[in-house]
Design a protein around this motif. Structure first.
Motif, PDB file in Angstrom:
ATOM      1  N   PHE A 246       0.818  -1.216   0.000  1.00 23.60           N
ATOM      2  CA  PHE A 246       0.000   0.000   0.000  1.00 23.60           C
ATOM      3  C   PHE A 246       0.848   1.262   0.000  1.00 23.60           C
ATOM      4  N   ASP A 247       0.578   2.104  -0.978  1.00 18.92           N
ATOM      5  CA  ASP A 247       1.254   3.387  -1.117  1.00 18.92           C
ATOM      6  C   ASP A 247       0.232   4.330  -1.746  1.00 18.92           C
ATOM      7  N   VAL A 248      -0.220   5.313  -0.993  1.00 20.20           N
ATOM      8  CA  VAL A 248      -1.283   6.180  -1.507  1.00 20.20           C
ATOM      9  C   VAL A 248      -0.856   6.907  -2.778  1.00 20.20           C
ATOM     10  N   ASP A 249       0.438   7.034  -3.000  1.00 24.56           N
ATOM     11  CA  ASP A 249       0.933   7.733  -4.186  1.00 24.56           C
ATOM     12  C   ASP A 249       1.325   6.780  -5.315  1.00 24.56           C
ATOM     13  N   HIS A 250       0.951   5.518  -5.195  1.00 26.49           N
ATOM     14  CA  HIS A 250       1.370   4.536  -6.195  1.00 26.49           C
ATOM     15  C   HIS A 250       0.804   4.882  -7.570  1.00 26.49           C
TER      16      HIS A 250
ATOM     17  N   LYS B 155     -15.765  -3.010   5.415  1.00 29.75           N
ATOM     18  CA  LYS B 155     -14.478  -3.702   5.350  1.00 29.75           C
ATOM     19  C   LYS B 155     -13.915  -3.954   6.742  1.00 29.75           C
ATOM     20  N   LEU B 156     -14.227  -3.070   7.706  1.00 26.09           N
ATOM     21  CA  LEU B 156     -13.746  -3.242   9.073  1.00 26.09           C
ATOM     22  C   LEU B 156     -14.758  -3.956   9.966  1.00 26.09           C
ATOM     23  N   GLY B 157     -15.841  -4.408   9.368  1.00 23.84           N
ATOM     24  CA  GLY B 157     -16.824  -5.159  10.145  1.00 23.84           C
ATOM     25  C   GLY B 157     -17.596  -4.317  11.128  1.00 23.84           C
ATOM     26  N   LEU B 158     -17.755  -3.036  10.845  1.00 24.73           N
ATOM     27  CA  LEU B 158     -18.473  -2.132  11.740  1.00 24.73           C
ATOM     28  C   LEU B 158     -19.887  -1.930  11.226  1.00 24.73           C
ATOM     29  N   SER B 159     -20.847  -2.219  12.059  1.00 27.25           N
ATOM     30  CA  SER B 159     -22.246  -2.147  11.639  1.00 27.25           C
ATOM     31  C   SER B 159     -22.889  -0.812  11.950  1.00 27.25           C
ATOM     32  N   THR B 160     -22.199   0.042  12.700  1.00 31.82           N
ATOM     33  CA  THR B 160     -22.717   1.365  13.031  1.00 31.82           C
ATOM     34  C   THR B 160     -21.643   2.411  12.743  1.00 31.82           C
ATOM     35  N   SER B 161     -22.079   3.664  12.651  1.00 31.98           N
ATOM     36  CA  SER B 161     -21.144   4.781  12.500  1.00 31.98           C
ATOM     37  C   SER B 161     -21.071   5.534  13.819  1.00 31.98           C
ATOM     38  N   GLN B 162     -19.853   5.787  14.262  1.00 30.55           N
ATOM     39  CA  GLN B 162     -19.647   6.453  15.544  1.00 30.55           C
ATOM     40  C   GLN B 162     -18.672   7.616  15.372  1.00 30.55           C
ATOM     41  N   GLU B 163     -18.785   8.586  16.272  1.00 26.98           N
ATOM     42  CA  GLU B 163     -17.823   9.672  16.290  1.00 26.98           C
ATOM     43  C   GLU B 163     -16.433   9.090  16.553  1.00 26.98           C
ATOM     44  N   GLY B 164     -15.476   9.515  15.813  1.00 28.96           N
ATOM     45  CA  GLY B 164     -14.122   8.993  15.962  1.00 28.96           C
ATOM     46  C   GLY B 164     -13.769   7.930  14.953  1.00 28.96           C
ATOM     47  N   ASP B 165     -14.748   7.472  14.156  1.00 26.17           N
ATOM     48  CA  ASP B 165     -14.453   6.446  13.151  1.00 26.17           C
ATOM     49  C   ASP B 165     -13.468   6.965  12.102  1.00 26.17           C
ATOM     50  N   ARG B 166     -13.636   8.215  11.682  1.00 23.46           N
ATOM     51  CA  ARG B 166     -12.740   8.758  10.666  1.00 23.46           C
ATOM     52  C   ARG B 166     -11.294   8.746  11.152  1.00 23.46           C
ATOM     53  N   ALA B 167     -11.077   9.098  12.424  1.00 20.01           N
ATOM     54  CA  ALA B 167      -9.720   9.089  12.974  1.00 20.01           C
ATOM     55  C   ALA B 167      -9.157   7.674  12.991  1.00 20.01           C
ATOM     56  N   LEU B 168     -10.004   6.687  13.303  1.00 22.60           N
ATOM     57  CA  LEU B 168      -9.572   5.291  13.303  1.00 22.60           C
ATOM     58  C   LEU B 168      -9.170   4.861  11.895  1.00 22.60           C
ATOM     59  N   PHE B 169      -9.972   5.250  10.896  1.00 16.77           N
ATOM     60  CA  PHE B 169      -9.680   4.884   9.511  1.00 16.77           C
ATOM     61  C   PHE B 169      -8.402   5.570   9.028  1.00 16.77           C
ATOM     62  N   ASP B 170      -8.278   6.862   9.322  1.00 15.44           N
ATOM     63  CA  ASP B 170      -7.100   7.604   8.876  1.00 15.44           C
ATOM     64  C   ASP B 170      -5.820   7.018   9.474  1.00 15.44           C
ATOM     65  N   ALA B 171      -5.894   6.646  10.742  1.00 14.52           N
ATOM     66  CA  ALA B 171      -4.720   6.051  11.392  1.00 14.52           C
ATOM     67  C   ALA B 171      -4.370   4.707  10.751  1.00 14.52           C
TER      68      ALA B 171
END
Length: 487
Positions: free
Chosen positions: A265-269, A332-348
């Motif tokens: 994985f390389d975001v600039d690939h 893809k992460l098996g999360l059935s709900t959306s919660q505050e802080g999810d974006r930070a988890l994904f970005d990390a």
């Protein structure tokens, strides 16, 4: 085959009628039974000589009206002027259970739009397009389809001398963003209107009653394009040549030239060796898709006649992309709900994957095996198949603590989550080295690997223990593989 051809009903300025150039001594390479079912063809018959002749361009069915379409476009951000089907010939439409599908022969010989080319495709690139079209469909990504692949010993000169091939591809329509740009930049507003009315009538009939159907067309195409690219990003697919002449008015993946599935994985690939500036890198696919929608809006503006409304329609791209990608990543992460802080988890997560060059497909597949009920002293061993993908294991451990906490927050169950994640995270994708192996065998007269690989890719989410080797990390020699615009 009861062909029809609605595109041939447009005025002659939209295309050139011509016959395919016969392919010497064509032979059957492979066919897709799933694609065949979309147009009511018996896949068992496709390898028969009559079908090989038809889908090599050597025999044209009586009701077919072969033609090549004209269009223009922006290539690598620059206006390229008139382009058109330089080696593709549309046979017509066949009706299927989900509506009409156009059948197009790619590599069927020179056309008035060949631009110094020979009108042929080579076996190498045709195998890649055939396999990737069907692999993307199995992944749930909006795409053109590939019905059949034929070959010939006729020599074609590219960087080296290669053998010719024809891939029969299918879509409800092959109209592109560049089809509208062609008439806009020529100042042909009547032809622009005719094309827009045709597209709305045949493919967006629900828009006909709108106050401004051309504005609604732009709005819907923008949304579809954004959602398509969200699918690309979620499976690690890179198109390689996102020119406006390669963007479908239906929001489906069109024209598989140089493409690739993300491995380390390389975001600039950059998957396309020709793309020296990285315009179509993985990270740039999202903004370039938006840019292409602006190019379409500019072409449609004479019909829309409301610049502010057109700009508002384009603003919907970011929301449509964000909503779809967010939905796909949660799954893809098996999360059935959306919660505050999810974006930070994904970005990390993506940052950690990028810094460690983690294999994209293996990471998400193995993530489904992560267990919640593991004692602290057993955790490193239990996580080893996933953890060992990272050089920075402490970094992964820290992220996994946050991920497990998020799973517990919604009462996640290991068994049900694993099943759900394995339904959306493929085990098998068309890695470059797998395609290359099939190509090299085919170039030596063995086409069995093409069919075997197709069968594996048609079931990308299944375990297929007998095909475990096809899910492995790429071998060292694969790092030297390059794909370019040459085909």
């Amino acid at each position: 085959m009861p062909f029809d051809n609605s595109f041939a009903e447009l005025p002659p300025a939209f295309y050139t009628r011509l016959m395919p150039t016969p392919l010497p001594a064509p032979y059957f390479v492979a066919a897709s039974s799933k694609a065949a079912s979309l147009v009511g063809l018996d896949p068992a018959l496709l390898s028969q000589p009559d079908f090989v002749e038809v889908f090599s361009g050597n025999h044209v069915p009586p009701r077919s009206q072969p033609l090549s379409a004209v269009y223009s476009g922006h290539q690598f951000g620059h206006w390229a002027g008139q382009l058109g089907d330089g080696r593709a010939i549309l046979l017509g439409q066949l009706n299927g259970p989900h509506g009409p599908m156009e059948l197009q022969l790619k590599g069927a010989g020179m056309t008035p739009y060949s631009r110094m080319g020979d009108g042929r495709a080579v076996l190498r690139s045709s195998i890649r397009e055939f396999l990737c079209s069907e692999a993307m469909a199995a992944l749930g990504v909006p795409t053109t389809r590939a019905l059949m692949l034929t070959g010939s010993n006729q020599q074609v000169i590219r960087e080296t001398i290669e053998s010719a091939a024809v891939v029969t591809r299918m879509a409800p329509s092959f109209v592109r963003f560049g089809s509208f740009e062609h008439w806009h930049y020529r100042g042909k507003q009547e032809e622009l209107r005719i094309l827009a009315d045709y597209v709305i009538r045949d493919f967006y009939p629900e828009l006909q009653s709108a106050e401004n159907p051309y504005l609604e067309l732009l709005t819907e195409v923008t949304r579809r394009t954004a959602r398509m690219i969200a699918h690309w990003q979620a499976v690690g697919f890179m198109h390689g040549v996102m020119n406006t002449d390669n963007m479908s008015i239906l929001g489906i993946t069109l024209d598989y030239g140089p493409f690739g599935f993300m491995e380390a994985f390389d975001v600039d690939h950059i998957c396309n060796h020709t793309d020296q500036g990285g315009r179509y890198s993985y990270a740039n696919q999202v903004p370039v898709g938006h840019w292409n929608c602006y190019a379409l809006a500019n072409a449609l503006l004479p019909l829309i006649q409301d610049k502010e409304a057109a700009e508002a329609a384009l603003d919907g791209y970011i929301e449509a992309y964000g909503d779809k990608f967010d939905e796909l990543v949660h799954a893809k992460l098996g999360l059935s709900t959306s919660q505050e802080g999810d974006r930070a988890l994904f970005d990390a997560m993506f940052k950690l994957m990028h810094e460690n060059h983690v294999d994209f497909t293996l990471f998400f597949r193995r993530l489904g095996e992560l267990r919640l009920d593991v004692m602290d002293h057993d955790r490193n061993e239990a996580d080893a198949p996933l953890r060992d993908l990272f050089l920075d294991r402490p970094g992964f451990d820290a992220w996994a603590v946050e991920y497990r906490a998020r799973l517990r927050q919604e009462g996640s169950s290991d068994a049900s989550r694993r099943e759900a994640m394995h339904r959306v995270n493929p085990k098998y994708v068309l890695r470059n080295y797998l395609a290359q192996t099939a190509i090299e065998k085919a170039q030596n007269g063995d086409y069995t690997e093409v069919s075997k690989l197709l069968a594996i890719l048609e079931r990308p989410y299944d375990e297929q223990p007998e095909n475990e080797a096809y899910a492995a990390l790429p071998p060292d020699w694969a790092s030297h593989l390059e794909v370019s615009c040459s085909s």
